[in-house]
Design an enzyme around this catalytic site. Structure first.
Site, PDB file in Angstrom:
ATOM      1  N   LYS A 174       0.829  -1.202   0.000  1.00  0.00           N
ATOM      2  CA  LYS A 174       0.000   0.000   0.000  1.00  0.00           C
ATOM      3  C   LYS A 174       0.863   1.252   0.000  1.00  0.00           C
ATOM      4  CE  LYS A 174       0.215   2.260   4.201  1.00  0.00           C
ATOM      5  NZ  LYS A 174       1.631   1.957   4.411  1.00  0.00           N
ATOM      6  N   ASN A 180      14.577 -14.176   2.061  1.00  0.00           N
ATOM      7  CA  ASN A 180      15.918 -13.717   2.456  1.00  0.00           C
ATOM      8  C   ASN A 180      16.472 -14.424   3.686  1.00  0.00           C
ATOM      9  OD1 ASN A 180      15.739 -11.757   0.374  1.00  0.00           O
ATOM     10  ND2 ASN A 180      14.583 -10.439   1.755  1.00  0.00           N
ATOM     11  N   SER A 210       8.205 -11.975  -1.435  1.00  0.00           N
ATOM     12  CA  SER A 210       7.571 -10.677  -1.617  1.00  0.00           C
ATOM     13  C   SER A 210       8.356  -9.774  -2.550  1.00  0.00           C
ATOM     14  CB  SER A 210       7.408  -9.973  -0.266  1.00  0.00           C
ATOM     15  OG  SER A 210       6.682  -8.768  -0.423  1.00  0.00           O
ATOM     16  N   ALA A 245       9.845  -0.166   4.679  1.00  0.00           N
ATOM     17  CA  ALA A 245       9.840   1.012   3.816  1.00  0.00           C
ATOM     18  C   ALA A 245       8.505   1.736   3.833  1.00  0.00           C
ATOM     19  CB  ALA A 245      10.193   0.603   2.385  1.00  0.00           C
ATOM     20  N   GLY A 246       7.583   1.324   4.719  1.00  0.00           N
ATOM     21  CA  GLY A 246       6.283   1.982   4.805  1.00  0.00           C
ATOM     22  C   GLY A 246       5.326   1.593   3.698  1.00  0.00           C
ATOM     23  N   SER A 256       4.303  -5.970   5.972  1.00  0.00           N
ATOM     24  CA  SER A 256       3.836  -6.878   7.030  1.00  0.00           C
ATOM     25  C   SER A 256       2.348  -7.164   6.878  1.00  0.00           C
ATOM     26  CB  SER A 256       4.131  -6.299   8.416  1.00  0.00           C
ATOM     27  OG  SER A 256       3.292  -5.185   8.699  1.00  0.00           O
ATOM     28  N   GLU A 268      -1.272  -8.027  12.505  1.00  0.00           N
ATOM     29  CA  GLU A 268      -0.689  -6.685  12.553  1.00  0.00           C
ATOM     30  C   GLU A 268      -0.512  -6.204  13.992  1.00  0.00           C
ATOM     31  OE1 GLU A 268       0.000  -4.079   9.509  1.00  0.00           O
ATOM     32  OE2 GLU A 268       0.808  -6.105   9.650  1.00  0.00           O
ATOM     33  N   ASP A 300      -3.486  -0.665   6.674  1.00  0.00           N
ATOM     34  CA  ASP A 300      -2.630  -1.483   5.807  1.00  0.00           C
ATOM     35  C   ASP A 300      -3.271  -2.829   5.484  1.00  0.00           C
ATOM     36  OD1 ASP A 300      -0.964   0.640   6.205  1.00  0.00           O
ATOM     37  OD2 ASP A 300       0.775  -0.546   6.811  1.00  0.00           O
TER      38      ASP A 300
END
Length: 395
Positions: free
Chosen positions: A13, A55, A133, A139-140, A144, A191, A202
């Site tokens: 988002k 990762n 992902s 990074a906003g 998540s 969340e 989000d």
């Protein structure tokens, strides 16, 4: 288990207009980003629960027999308004994740185990979950939330609590309204585990997709609006949302007669944008619509600088893009992080390429993508690109 294998995805988002309005009860417009998180769930006969996260070189697994005692005395989930604090405490002790941990991997594991145990409480099943992902973390961009929405949809479908909407010959499908609301509520629980006191914006964007209006705690999906092309730029400058939010509050307390009109103006920008998008949906986008959106971008960015959440890296983004007739603003908490640049339909490819190259030469990451993408979906394997499928199969 109701399924042997399923694939789901959910979008990230951006805040189109109205950063920090979410905190202060004003109108903000959030929109789904066409960068997605993908999840594959497989049922197994291993007697284990296993998760593969992006990762991370090694998978994580737990014996079901070791997890079952954690459910002793668990509360019924009911309307999903509150986390089971006792279960969360037992999970922290079981995994060794401390109360003050903010490590991305640890919090993702905690959210997964909590949701798995509460969804499958009556009959723990052997499953393997693999996640990948396109969204950078921290990074906003709602990474998540996209993860929690995928987890919620996959686990609830696998358990049979909601349907698996994908029909034979379909490549992608979405759930009905009631099932989407349940997915969203479970994702919000995830969340809460990761963020403590999230707004719910989000996970709502990840679930519903498209454009959402946020006002005083109420989240309303907008009717159909056009998909807009953007450049997404990650300045890679780290920032603390908590610190930035606190700074805005301090400035409002110090200069209430100055700052409250600024917040009202930010809210008015969001409302004007909403009206413009509605007109674009009803009558088709015009050059004048894009002119308005660009002016609102510039106004909103100035608002955010007045609030004290700008950054020199974001000033660089605005300068580089404006030199080519493009308009940019930060998205999220500010203080670095990410920014978006609106691309008009007639914007020449050479202009986009040269802009991306210069932004990369500034040390930024930059992608051409779009906003207004669909929310959470179930997919057939044929719907996924070979690159994504290869990654999910490689774990």
């Amino acid at each position: 288990m109701q399924t042997r294998e399923l694939f789901v995805s959910a979008p990230g988002k951006v805040i189109l207009y109205g950063e920090h309005s979410v905190v202060h009860g004003k109108v903000a417009l959030a929109v789904s980003l066409n960068l997605r998180t993908f999840l594959r769930l497989q049922s197994t006969s291993s007697g284990e629960v296993r998760i593969n996260l992006p990762n991370i070189d090694t998978f994580l697994s737990w014996e079901i027999t070791a997890l079952q005692p954690l459910l002793a005395g668990c509360k019924e989930q009911g309307d999903l308004k509150e986390l089971d604090a006792d279960l969360l405490k037992r999970l922290r002790e079981f995994t060794g994740i401390s109360d003050d941990s903010t490590d991305t991997r640890s919090m993702a594991v905690l959210a997964f185990l909590y949701m798995y145990l509460t969804v499958f409480a009556e009959d723990l099943a052997s499953i393997t979950v693999s996640v990948w992902s396109e969204l950078p973390t921290g990074a906003g961009l709602g990474s998540s939330a996209a993860y929690n929405v995928c987890l919620s949809a996959a686990l609830l479908s696998a358990r049979g609590t909601i349907s698996s909407p994908l029909m034979p010959q379909q490549e992608s499908a979405r759930w009905c309204k009631d099932e989407m609301e349940l997915i969203n509520r479970w994702a919000f629980m995830g969340e809460k585990i990761i963020h403590g006191n999230p707004s719910g914006v989000d996970n709502a964007v990840g679930t519903w997709g498209g454009f959402l209006r946020y006002h005083a705690g109420n989240i309303t999906p907008l009717s159909w609006v056009p998909i807009l092309r953007i450049l997404l730029t990650n300045t890679k400058v780290p920032r603390s949302t908590k610190v930035l939010v606190s700074g805005v509050k301090d400035k409002i307390n110090k200069f209430p007669s100055v700052m409250k009109p600024v917040l009202e103006s930010v809210s008015a920008v969001s409302c004007t944008c909403e009206q413009t998008l509605t007109e674009m949906a009803a009558h088709g986008p015009s050059a004048e619509h894009y002119n308005i959106l660009e002016e609102l971008i510039d106004i909103n960015q100035h608002h955010l600088n007045v609030m004290g959440v700008g950054h020199s890296s974001l000033d660089t983004l605005c300068r580089v893009t404006l030199a080519r007739g493009l308009h940019s603003k930060l998205t999220g908490a500010g203080g670095g992080g990410c920014g978006i640049t609106l691309l008009r339909p007639e914007t020449d490819t050479s202009v986009i390429q040269s802009t991306v190259e210069e932004l990369k030469s500034c040390g930024f990451d930059c992608w051409e993508t779009s906003i207004g993408a669909p929310g959470v979906q179930q997919h057939s394997s044929a719907a996924l690109s070979q690159d994504i499928l290869k990654i999910l199969n490689s774990y």
